[in-house]
Design an enzyme around this catalytic site. Sequence first.
Site, PDB file in Angstrom:
ATOM      1  CB  CYS A  45      -0.884   0.021   1.226  1.00  0.00           C
ATOM      2  SG  CYS A  45      -2.042  -1.334   1.242  1.00  0.00           S
TER       3      CYS A  45
ATOM      4  NE  ARG B 161       5.693   0.439  -0.581  1.00  0.00           N
ATOM      5  CZ  ARG B 161       6.553  -0.019   0.323  1.00  0.00           C
ATOM      6  NH1 ARG B 161       7.810   0.299   0.234  1.00  0.00           N
ATOM      7  NH2 ARG B 161       6.139  -0.797   1.304  1.00  0.00           N
TER       8      ARG B 161
ATOM      9  CD1 TRP C 179      -1.123  -7.400  -1.041  1.00  0.00           C
ATOM     10  CD2 TRP C 179       0.017  -6.701  -2.817  1.00  0.00           C
ATOM     11  NE1 TRP C 179      -0.600  -8.498  -1.656  1.00  0.00           N
ATOM     12  CE2 TRP C 179       0.111  -8.105  -2.747  1.00  0.00           C
ATOM     13  CE3 TRP C 179       0.671  -6.040  -3.854  1.00  0.00           C
ATOM     14  CZ2 TRP C 179       0.822  -8.856  -3.674  1.00  0.00           C
ATOM     15  CZ3 TRP C 179       1.374  -6.794  -4.774  1.00  0.00           C
ATOM     16  CH2 TRP C 179       1.445  -8.192  -4.682  1.00  0.00           C
TER      17      TRP C 179
ATOM     18  CG  ASN D 140      -0.395   2.345   3.778  1.00  0.00           C
ATOM     19  OD1 ASN D 140      -1.260   2.157   2.938  1.00  0.00           O
ATOM     20  ND2 ASN D 140       0.732   2.997   3.535  1.00  0.00           N
ATOM     21  N   GLY D 141      -1.993  -0.570   6.917  1.00  0.00           N
ATOM     22  CA  GLY D 141      -1.941  -1.235   8.226  1.00  0.00           C
ATOM     23  C   GLY D 141      -3.085  -2.224   8.370  1.00  0.00           C
TER      24      GLY D 141
ATOM     25  CD  GLU E 175      19.905 -13.554  11.042  1.00  0.00           C
ATOM     26  OE1 GLU E 175      20.638 -14.422  10.558  1.00  0.00           O
ATOM     27  OE2 GLU E 175      19.702 -12.456  10.500  1.00  0.00           O
TER      28      GLU E 175
ATOM     29  CE  LYS F 137      22.214  -9.978   9.704  1.00  0.00           C
ATOM     30  NZ  LYS F 137      21.452 -11.045   9.108  1.00  0.00           N
TER      31      LYS F 137
ATOM     32  CD  GLU G 164      25.723 -10.349   7.647  1.00  0.00           C
ATOM     33  OE1 GLU G 164      26.111 -10.678   6.520  1.00  0.00           O
ATOM     34  OE2 GLU G 164      24.540 -10.474   8.021  1.00  0.00           O
TER      35      GLU G 164
ATOM     36  CG  HIS H  32      27.854 -30.745  26.206  1.00  0.00           C
ATOM     37  ND1 HIS H  32      28.048 -31.859  26.992  1.00  0.00           N
ATOM     38  CD2 HIS H  32      26.522 -30.495  26.257  1.00  0.00           C
ATOM     39  CE1 HIS H  32      26.892 -32.282  27.474  1.00  0.00           C
ATOM     40  NE2 HIS H  32      25.949 -31.463  27.042  1.00  0.00           N
TER      41      HIS H  32
ATOM     42  CE  LYS I 160      20.379  -7.793   0.376  1.00  0.00           C
ATOM     43  NZ  LYS I 160      20.291  -8.076   1.818  1.00  0.00           N
TER      44      LYS I 160
HETATM   45  O1  M6R Z   1      19.779 -14.111  -1.030  1.00  0.00           O
HETATM   46  P1  M6R Z   1      19.877 -15.236  -0.041  1.00  0.00           P
HETATM   47  O2  M6R Z   1      18.825 -15.198   0.998  1.00  0.00           O
HETATM   48  O3  M6R Z   1      19.904 -16.572  -0.720  1.00  0.00           O
HETATM   49  O4  M6R Z   1      21.268 -15.031   0.651  1.00  0.00           O
HETATM   50  C1  M6R Z   1      21.790 -15.986   1.515  1.00  0.00           C
HETATM   51  C2  M6R Z   1      22.965 -15.436   2.300  1.00  0.00           C
HETATM   52  O5  M6R Z   1      24.016 -15.101   1.436  1.00  0.00           O
HETATM   53  C3  M6R Z   1      22.583 -14.218   3.114  1.00  0.00           C
HETATM   54  O6  M6R Z   1      21.508 -14.488   3.964  1.00  0.00           O
HETATM   55  C4  M6R Z   1      23.758 -13.714   3.948  1.00  0.00           C
HETATM   56  O7  M6R Z   1      24.043 -14.631   4.951  1.00  0.00           O
HETATM   57  C5  M6R Z   1      23.437 -12.334   4.510  1.00  0.00           C
HETATM   58  N1  M6R Z   1      24.522 -11.447   4.329  1.00  0.00           N
HETATM   59  C6  M6R Z   1      23.061 -12.368   5.939  1.00  0.00           C
HETATM   60  O8  M6R Z   1      22.820 -11.122   6.480  1.00  0.00           O
END
Ligand code: M6R
Length: 613
Positions: A2, A27, A74, A100-101, A486, A490, A493, A509, A608
Site C-alpha cells: 500500500c 512496491r 494490496w 496502510n496497516g 542469526e 548479524k 558480518e 559441553h 548482497k
Molecule cells: O539471497 P539469499 O537469501 O539466498 O542469501 C543468503 C545469504 O548469502 C545471506 O543471507 C547472507 O548470509 C546475509 N549477508 C546475511 O545477512
Amino acid sequence: MCGIVGYVGQKNATPIVLNGLKRLEYRGYDSAGIAVLNNGAIERRRDVGKLENLERRLADEPISGAIGIGHTRWATHGQPSERNAHPHLSNDGQFVVVHNGIVENYLELRELLRAQGVRFESETDTEVIVHLIAQLVAQGHDLTEATRRACLQLRGAHAIVVMSARYPDRLVAVRIGNAGGVALGIGQGEMYIASDIPAILEYTRQLVFLESRQLATVTANGYSVQTLSGEPVDAAIHQIAWDPVSAARGEYRHFMQKEIFEQGRSLTDTIRGRISFEDGRVTLSDLPLSADEARRLKRIVTVACGTSAYAGLVGKFMLEALARIPVEVDYGSEYRYRDPILDGDCAVLAITQSGETVDTLAAMEEAREKGARLWSIVNVIGSQAMRIADGYITMQAGPEIGVASTKAFTASLVDQYLLALYLGQLRGTLSAEQARQHAQDIARLPDLVGHVLDRAAEVEALAKKLRDYQNFLYLGRGINYPIALEGALKLKEISYIHAEGYPAGEMKHGPIALIDEKMPVLAIAIQDSVYEKMISQIEQAKARRGIVIAVATEGDTFIQSKADHVLYVPKLPPLLSPVVTVIPLQLLAYYVAVERGADVDQPRNLAKSVTVE
Ligand code: M6R
C-alpha cells in the site's frame, strides 16, 4: 504494497496525487483510488489492477480540486475489487480515508458500528476508521480531534490520511506504530503527504516525518503536529538530498537501519491478502496444492544459505507443529554433496532473499533431478529461484539494500508460518478455531514489532557499552536457538566482532570454557517452556563472570536480578516469538557496528547476492 499520497494547495490535486502513486508503483498493488474535494463535495474514482486503469477512468470521468488523497492497495481484508479499494467514504459522503496497516479489532468495531445503523460498503478493515471519524464529528469534535479519538479505538499499526467536505482546507494524517511512514512535504503555499518520499520528492525536499503515535493537521499554509495524547510536538524539518541513494534512504543513516525499522510495514505487506482474519483461511495463490497432494507429502527439505538457512531452522518448528510434516534443513552449499534421498512425496523448499544464491539454486536443481516437488520463498520477484519452482511465496519485504539481511529474514519467517497454516488446513491438522486464533496472532505482529522498535534507544545505549569487546556468545533454545545463530551472524558480518551462536544446553559441553569477564553472553530467555533452563544457563555464565544480556518477555522483572542488561520483547505464542526476539539482536549488531565506524551497508568481503561458489 500500500502507498498513500495527499495534496493541499492551489493546484489541481488529481495529477499530483496520481503522479505520486505512479512513483510507488514499484512496491506493487492490486487496486488504486483517488478522492478530491470539488465545490464542497468529495469526488472519488477507484479501479482494480494497474494504475493505468485508474488513469483511463480519470480521463473518462475527470475530477479536480485543490485538495485530494490517493492510495494504492494490496488486499488484506477482502478481495481486490473496486468496492474494497481506498479511499473509503462515510455514509453521508462527507469524510474519506486512506489507510496502510491492519485494524486488529475491526470485527468488533464493525459490529458496534453496525448496531448503531452504520452501513458498510466494503469488506475492508479500513472502513471502520471513516465511520468512527464521521460519528465523532457528528458528536461535536473537529476533524483533528475526531481523528485522534477514533485512532485511540484502533488496535494495531497504522498510517492514515483523512479528508472531509466539512473541513475543505485540511488533511489529517496519523502514524501509529510501523505500518509505514508518514512524511509531510513542505511547499510554497502547498503541502504534500506521502507514505514513501519518492512519491513527493519531485515537488519538495523539505520533509517532516511523523513518529509513532503522532498526528498532523495539514493545510496549504502549514502544519501542526501533536501526539495522540494531545500534546503539541515541535517536529524537525529534514532536508533530503536529490541523489537517488539519499532519497531512498530518507530519514535514516543507513539502509540497514531503514530496513530494520521498516519491519512493521514489511510484515503487513507479507501478511496482506493471504489470510482471512475472519475464518483464518490461508490463500497462497502461487503455491497451488490439492488437499490430496498435501496429505501425500511425507517430508519437507529446506535448503538455504546464511540468514535464510536460519530462517529455515525456525520454519522447521512451525511446519512440524502446525502441519505435522517432518522437516530437515540443510545448507544449499552442502546439500548436493551428500547424494540426498528424495522422491515425489518430498517437497524441497528453497529460501532465498535474492533468489539468485548459486548454492541454493544448485540444491534446487538437485531436487528437480530427483523428482521432488520444488517450492521457493523469495523476495526478488522474477528471480531464478522463483522461476524454476513449482510453487513460490514472495516475501513482500520490498527491496533490501543493506548486505545484512533483516526485513527479509522476518518476512521469510512469516511466509513459513503461513505455509505451515496452509498445509495444516489442507492436511486437516488444524481445526477451524485454531486457524482463526493463528490469524489473530499474525494480525498482531506488525504492531508488536513496532513496540520492540520503539525501544531502539535502549539497545543503542547498550551498544556503546559493548562496542569494544572482541568475542560474544549467543545462546537460545528450541525455536529461539536459530535466533541465537542469526544474532551472532548479524554481529560478525557488520561489526567484524567474533560471535558464536549456540544451543544453550550445549554450553556446558565446551563453550563454557571461554566465558570470563571479557565475554558478553547474549541469552534469549523469553517466558516459554524452556525459560527455567535458560535461567540456569544465565546463572552458569554469571558464575564465570560473563556479562549477560537477556532478551526477555515484557513484565519479567525476575530476570533483572540474574542478567546485567535486559532487552524486553512483547509476549507472543512461542511459534511466532522469533519474529520479535530477533529485532533487538539486529539493532544491537547495527548500533555496535555504527559505534565501531564500520561500513554497515557494505561490509568488507560480502556481497548482497552470492552468485559464485
Ligand atoms: O539471497 P539469499 O537469501 O539466498 O542469501 C543468503 C545469504 O548469502 C545471506 O543471507 C547472507 O548470509 C546475509 N549477508 C546475511 O545477512
